[in-house]
Design an enzyme around this catalytic site. Structure first.
Site, PDB file in Angstrom:
ATOM      1  N   LYS A  93       3.245   1.087  -3.404  1.00 21.26           N
ATOM      2  CA  LYS A  93       3.354   2.072  -2.460  1.00 21.26           C
ATOM      3  C   LYS A  93       4.519   1.708  -1.467  1.00 21.26           C
ATOM      4  O   LYS A  93       5.554   2.335  -1.214  1.00 21.26           O
ATOM      5  CB  LYS A  93       2.029   2.709  -1.803  1.00 21.26           C
ATOM      6  CG  LYS A  93       2.087   4.117  -0.840  1.00 21.26           C
ATOM      7  CD  LYS A  93       1.186   4.178  -0.313  1.00 21.26           C
ATOM      8  CE  LYS A  93       0.791   3.591   1.014  1.00 21.26           C
ATOM      9  NZ  LYS A  93      -0.447   3.912   1.862  1.00 21.26           N
ATOM     10  N   ASP A  95       0.278   8.139  -2.110  1.00 22.90           N
ATOM     11  CA  ASP A  95      -0.624   7.871  -1.018  1.00 22.90           C
ATOM     12  C   ASP A  95      -1.475   9.092  -1.223  1.00 22.90           C
ATOM     13  O   ASP A  95      -1.581   9.934  -2.062  1.00 22.90           O
ATOM     14  CB  ASP A  95      -0.012   7.804   0.401  1.00 22.90           C
ATOM     15  CG  ASP A  95       0.423   9.161   0.749  1.00 22.90           C
ATOM     16  OD1 ASP A  95       0.552  10.065   0.061  1.00 22.90           O
ATOM     17  OD2 ASP A  95       1.286   9.059   2.123  1.00 22.90           O
TER      18      ASP A  95
END
Ligand code: SF4
Length: 218
Positions: free
Chosen positions: A126, A144
């Site tokens: 991420k 996320d």
């Protein structure tokens, strides 16, 4: 709610177009002045709010303005500065070691390569995607909690594991809009498509979203 239509390129581009209209200007939620600061801020943002990171980074970067300075910081001093972001011992160790590696291996420059980024302490996929998309304009699917929830409700994916979501959406979202889509759907998840009581009545996607007004939200 995954449907044949929600997995079509046409639907994805329609969603993106509406997100562009709703959020014409997107800025990072984190405050930074260069690639080094963005990387450190994103590492610190794990499991906390962007606001708490923005509260500690001015002091952090005033005292340690680059990789060399941060690599030579004393751990107790770092822990004190980043304390309010939570998990402060691990985060202090990660940013110090990342700074050390930037200085030693990358000539002080944040790399763009996914493997090089994820080899840095505290940097997962991420974080690496945030860096690649924001600093280098590369395709990036930033999975996320907000992005995952909204993409499932829109029927882009049925996956819940972040890596599976990423792999699934890589084949669906055109690379040229993937970073823009990631940033805007993240924002949409904070503004309208919240985990509890999403504001479907006001949402600009409510006439095309397969989960609009549904009782069984994913
Ligand atoms: S219509 Fe409701 S479920 Fe669909 S994206 Fe908007 S807020 Fe989320």
């Amino acid at each position: 709610m995954k449907t044949e239509r929600s997995r079509s390129r046409e639907f994805v581009l329609e969603v993106h177009q509406r997100m562009l209209q709703e959020y014409p200007v997107m800025q990072s939620f984190l405050t930074y002045r260069n690639g080094f600061e963005l990387l450190i801020a994103v590492i610190l943002s794990a499991r906390t709010t962007d606001q708490s990171v923005n509260e500690v980074t001015p002091e952090l970067f005033r005292r340690y303005p680059g990789p060399d300075a941060l690599a030579n910081a004393e751990p107790p001093d770092l822990e004190k500065i980043v304390h309010r972001t939570g998990f402060y011992r691990a985060k202090a160790a990660n940013i110090k070691e990342t700074a050390q590696r930037l200085a030693d291996i990358h000539k002080g420059v944040v790399p763009s390569d996914m493997e090089l980024l994820t080899a840095l302490p505290g940097v997962g996929r991420k974080t690496a995607h945030v860096i690649r998309g924001t600093l280098f304009g590369l395709p990036s699917i930033i999975v996320d909690t907000h992005f995952g929830r909204v993409t499932r409700r829109l029927g882009f994916t049925g996956e819940t594991d972040p890596l599976k979501v990423e792999r699934d959406l890589e084949t669906l979202i055109p690379p040229e809009v993937s970073h823009s889509m990631s940033m805007r759907l993240n924002k949409h998840g904070r503004v309208y498509c919240t985990a509890r009581r999403p504001k479907c009545g006001d949402c600009p996607l409510n006439d095309i979203c397969p989960s609009a007004h549904s009782e069984s939200k994913v």
